[in-house]
Enzyme design. Structure first.
Site, mmCIF file in Angstrom:
data_model
loop_
_atom_site.group_PDB
_atom_site.id
_atom_site.type_symbol
_atom_site.label_atom_id
_atom_site.label_comp_id
_atom_site.label_asym_id
_atom_site.label_seq_id
_atom_site.Cartn_x
_atom_site.Cartn_y
_atom_site.Cartn_z
ATOM 1 N N ARG A 1 -13.887 13.400 7.285
ATOM 2 C CA ARG A 1 -12.597 14.043 7.579
ATOM 3 C C ARG A 1 -12.166 14.950 6.437
ATOM 4 O O ARG A 1 -11.598 16.019 6.653
ATOM 5 C CB ARG A 1 -11.531 12.968 7.836
ATOM 6 C CG ARG A 1 -11.724 12.236 9.157
ATOM 7 C CD ARG A 1 -10.863 10.980 9.212
ATOM 8 N NE ARG A 1 -9.475 11.258 8.941
ATOM 9 C CZ ARG A 1 -8.615 10.390 8.373
ATOM 10 N NH1 ARG A 1 -9.023 9.180 8.045
ATOM 11 N NH2 ARG A 1 -7.376 10.734 8.163
ATOM 12 N N HIS B 1 0.853 -1.183 0.000
ATOM 13 C CA HIS B 1 0.000 0.000 0.000
ATOM 14 C C HIS B 1 0.888 1.233 0.000
ATOM 15 O O HIS B 1 1.923 1.262 0.654
ATOM 16 C CB HIS B 1 -0.893 0.013 1.242
ATOM 17 C CG HIS B 1 -1.848 1.162 1.268
ATOM 18 N ND1 HIS B 1 -3.051 1.131 0.626
ATOM 19 C CD2 HIS B 1 -1.756 2.381 1.835
ATOM 20 C CE1 HIS B 1 -3.668 2.283 0.790
ATOM 21 N NE2 HIS B 1 -2.912 3.061 1.528
ATOM 22 N N SER C 1 -7.038 4.244 9.314
ATOM 23 C CA SER C 1 -7.766 4.185 8.046
ATOM 24 C C SER C 1 -7.061 3.232 7.079
ATOM 25 O O SER C 1 -7.677 2.347 6.471
ATOM 26 C CB SER C 1 -7.839 5.605 7.468
ATOM 27 O OG SER C 1 -8.267 5.598 6.144
ATOM 28 N N ASP D 1 -14.791 3.314 7.642
ATOM 29 C CA ASP D 1 -13.712 4.188 7.144
ATOM 30 C C ASP D 1 -14.194 5.027 5.976
ATOM 31 O O ASP D 1 -13.831 6.200 5.856
ATOM 32 C CB ASP D 1 -12.499 3.359 6.713
ATOM 33 C CG ASP D 1 -11.415 4.260 6.117
ATOM 34 O OD1 ASP D 1 -10.866 5.082 6.869
ATOM 35 O OD2 ASP D 1 -11.161 4.174 4.911
HETATM 36 N N1 URA Z 1 -5.210 7.108 2.880
HETATM 37 C C1 URA Z 1 -6.218 6.486 3.525
HETATM 38 O O1 URA Z 1 -6.676 5.424 3.109
HETATM 39 N N2 URA Z 1 -6.693 7.050 4.651
HETATM 40 C C2 URA Z 1 -6.223 8.192 5.163
HETATM 41 O O2 URA Z 1 -6.692 8.632 6.185
HETATM 42 C C3 URA Z 1 -5.177 8.845 4.459
HETATM 43 C C4 URA Z 1 -4.690 8.269 3.327
#
Ligand code: URA
Length: 432
Positions: free
Chosen positions: A170, A84, A185, A163
């Site tokens: 957010r 990731h 997250s 999320d």
């Molecule tokens: N990428 C994500 O998946 N979540 C975040 O909060 C920031 C970057």
């Protein structure tokens, strides 16, 4: 359940929540039982007062429990590795890494996201390939992983729905850049997708969330800790995002560069990051090899053409045409000439990312559509010597007016100095 207003007040006063209280709050929010305004106030209290390790783990765990989880490991009978990136400009790493590790015998099934703002998303890049389908059922994904070894798809709406909701909130309440919320997250999605071992690419620099190495280390440590608590193996690469990764920024341009790299003809910085990530993923896999042997195998898969063969099979399996000539070409191309001779000391990643966004390569709001053909090729990178009039970069645009604006913006992203800046590799640090 404890009243959300009490939890907001306690967090505002700097108190630590119990794991049960965090879980109840998050799960109630996911069920639409807590309104956005209270969740936004809680996030802002977290912004100022932070979360402890235990609270962050409880948050991550509750987000995972808000939806479905996947278990490719059981379906495939294999240890599952995942990667990731925290997001940057010109980041097409997964598109090269997937076929290379698959060619080495390790399946890589990934759920990827779309770009928002100046950072691109892997799904948007893949959709530059005519016919490519980003939606596969879990059964289709497992079958493809068995048959070909690589599958990259969009995130299921049922995976970590808390999320999805929280991130959207957010995004509009100035509460994205909070380390425990970013860490939970990202890690909730990786853990829910069933990874046993994860390589995280934490971007550092002006085109990234984390602007300094110190901030990036804090985020990396938090994600490592979440991985440890969940019993998973995690490595964090801290990588340079002070200039665009590779040369290409923009969807079809990035697919061409990812493909060049799979064939061993990619730019040096991007190739290095891809091979490093592959080596670590292979070392985490069930092949029983170390990072050095992983690197050797990844290099061989590139040089003997086996990674390219996997790329072609993968793209066809998801409905796409793997021939790069099928990718859209922008009608207008304009050079960005060097105004003076010297050494490139800076190529602002954020500025180039915004220039590509303005050309139409990205979206400002979720409703925007993307022009896959447009973008920027940064031929000159930090440390390169240039003569006056040399092509620093090339803008690919849909019309003359947007090309002219982008040429100006890309030129402003470059600084040409009298002497070379200190050398800096793409991988700045590795934490495990
Ligand atoms: N990428 C994500 O998946 N979540 C975040 O909060 C920031 C970057």
């Amino acid at each position: 359940m404890i009243r959300p207003a009490d939890l907001i007040e306690r967090k505002r006063n700097g108190e630590e929540h119990s794991p049960e209280d965090v879980a109840e709050l998050i799960l109630a929010y996911a069920r639409d039982e807590v309104p956005d305004y209270q969740m936004a106030a809680w996030c802002m209290a977290v912004y100022f007062k932070g979360l402890s390790g235990a609270e962050t783990f409880a948050l991550t765990d509750a987000m995972i429990r808000s939806g479905d989880t996947l278990d490719f490991g059981t379906a495939l009978g294999r240890k599952v590795v995942d990667k990731h990136s925290t997001g940057g400009v010109g980041d097409k790493t997964s598109i090269s890494v997937g076929p290379i590790v698959a060619a080495c015998g390790v399946p890589l099934g990934k759920m990827s996201g779309r770009g928002l703002g100046h950072t691109g998303g892997t799904l948007d890049k893949l959709e530059a390939i005519p016919g490519f389908r980003v939606e596969l059922t879990t059964d289709e994904m497992v079958a493809q992983l068995r048959d070909i070894g690589v599958a990259i798809v969009g995130q299921s709406a049922h995976l970590v729905p808390a999320d999805k909701k929280l991130y959207a909130l957010r995004d509009v309440t100035a509460t994205v850049d909070i380390v425990p919320l970013i860490a939970s997250s990202i890690m909730s999605k990786k853990l829910a997708a069933g990874a046993d071992a994860i390589v995280l690419d934490v971007k550092v620099g002006d085109g990234a969330f984390m602007k300094t190495l110190d901030d990036a280390r804090v985020l990396a440590e938090e994600m490592l800790e979440l991985g440890r608590r969940a019993g998973k193996e995690v490595t964090c690469l801290l990588t340079d995002m002070d200039q665009p990764l590779g040369r290409a920024v923009g969807n079809a341009l990035e697919i061409r560069e990812a493909l060049d790299t799979i064939r061993g003809e990619g730019p040096a910085d991007f190739t290095e990051l891809v091979l490093d990530a592959c080596a670590r993923l292979l070392a985490y896999s069930d092949l029983g090899i170390d990072v050095d042997e992983g690197r050797r195998r990844a290099e061989t898969a590139v040089s003997d053409g086996s990674a390219f063969a996997v790329y072609e099979r993968w793209i066809r399996a998801q409905g796409g045409d793997p021939d790069p000539r099928a990718l859209a070409d922008a009608p207008v191309r304009r050079s960005v000439p060097a105004p003076t001779a010297g050494v490139v000391s800076r190529v602002g990643a954020l500025a180039v990312g915004i220039a590509a966004l303005e050309l139409g390569a990205g979206r400002r709001t979720k409703a925007d559509t993307i022009d896959h053909s447009v973008g920027v090729l940064c031929f000159a990178k930090r440390g390169d010597a240039v003569l006056e009039g040399d092509d620093l970069a090339e803008v690919h645009a849909r019309d003359e007016a947007s090309a002219a604006a982008a040429v100006e913006a890309v030129l402003a992203a470059y600084t040409i100095a009298g002497e070379a800046p200190p050398e800096r590799g793409i991988v700045l640090d590795v934490l495990a």
